[in-house]
Write a protein that holds these residues in place. Sequence first.
Motif, short mmCIF file in Angstrom:
data_model
loop_
_atom_site.label_atom_id
_atom_site.label_comp_id
_atom_site.label_asym_id
_atom_site.label_seq_id
_atom_site.Cartn_x
_atom_site.Cartn_y
_atom_site.Cartn_z
N LEU A 21 0.83 -1.20 0.00
CA LEU A 21 0.00 0.00 0.00
C LEU A 21 0.87 1.25 0.00
O LEU A 21 0.65 2.16 -0.80
N PHE A 22 1.86 1.29 0.87
CA PHE A 22 2.70 2.48 0.96
C PHE A 22 3.47 2.71 -0.33
O PHE A 22 3.64 3.84 -0.78
N PHE A 64 -16.42 6.32 -4.58
CA PHE A 64 -15.07 6.87 -4.69
C PHE A 64 -14.16 5.99 -5.55
O PHE A 64 -13.45 6.47 -6.41
N CYS A 65 -14.19 4.68 -5.30
CA CYS A 65 -13.26 3.83 -6.05
C CYS A 65 -13.81 3.42 -7.40
O CYS A 65 -13.08 2.93 -8.25
N GLY A 66 -15.09 3.61 -7.64
CA GLY A 66 -15.66 3.37 -8.95
C GLY A 66 -16.09 1.94 -9.22
O GLY A 66 -16.37 1.59 -10.36
N THR A 99 -6.34 -3.73 -4.62
CA THR A 99 -5.76 -2.98 -5.74
C THR A 99 -4.70 -2.00 -5.25
O THR A 99 -3.87 -1.55 -6.04
N PHE A 100 -4.75 -1.65 -3.97
CA PHE A 100 -3.83 -0.68 -3.36
C PHE A 100 -3.85 0.65 -4.10
O PHE A 100 -2.88 1.38 -4.10
N SER A 101 -4.96 0.97 -4.73
CA SER A 101 -5.04 2.19 -5.54
C SER A 101 -5.82 3.31 -4.85
O SER A 101 -5.89 4.40 -5.39
N ILE A 112 -15.11 12.89 9.72
CA ILE A 112 -15.02 13.34 8.33
C ILE A 112 -14.47 12.19 7.51
O ILE A 112 -13.56 11.49 7.94
N LEU A 113 -15.01 11.99 6.33
CA LEU A 113 -14.48 10.97 5.43
C LEU A 113 -13.47 11.62 4.49
O LEU A 113 -13.78 12.62 3.81
N LEU A 114 -12.28 11.06 4.46
CA LEU A 114 -11.20 11.54 3.60
C LEU A 114 -10.84 10.42 2.64
O LEU A 114 -11.05 9.25 2.94
N ALA A 115 -10.26 10.77 1.51
CA ALA A 115 -9.89 9.74 0.54
C ALA A 115 -8.62 10.14 -0.19
O ALA A 115 -8.28 11.32 -0.30
#
Length: 146
Positions: free
Chosen positions: A35-36, A80-82, A127-129, A139-142
């Motif tokens: 992920l990183f 968000f991720c589609g 997918t780590f995308s 709050i939701l962050l992306a």
Amino acid sequence: MLKQKKMEYESEKGIPFPDLITLSDSESSILRQRLFASLGVDSPEPRKEIGNIFSRKFKQIEDSIPMEDGALLYNIVANFCGYDPVVVFINFYEFDVIDVISLKELSRIINDIWLPGAEDIDIFDSTFSWVVQVNHEEILLALRAE
């Protein structure tokens, strides 16, 4: 996830906790590294750096989280991720222990396991995308990988 959260859920609800797999230290380490790398985190101490990168790069996608709506988190993450990420990884702290759960189940129980004001929950898939964070300020962050 802490065993205490599972026990409290089962005690309060009177039903078993949804299927959740806690990955081993080595599995969590491999996922954290992947992920990183995808997010461009390159540091000898990536768990400490990730908070700084997240705070600089994350975009707010929802300014409040009405957790009584069990479908809200699911819908926001899928939008968000589609696509429909059936199974997701979740992180409650420094990516040292990662759990696997159905996104629909997570959306249904999030209010029972998350402590607003104290915890951030990072959600991502294989997918780590992308990462969606339910942060301690509700709050939701992306963040999308570049």
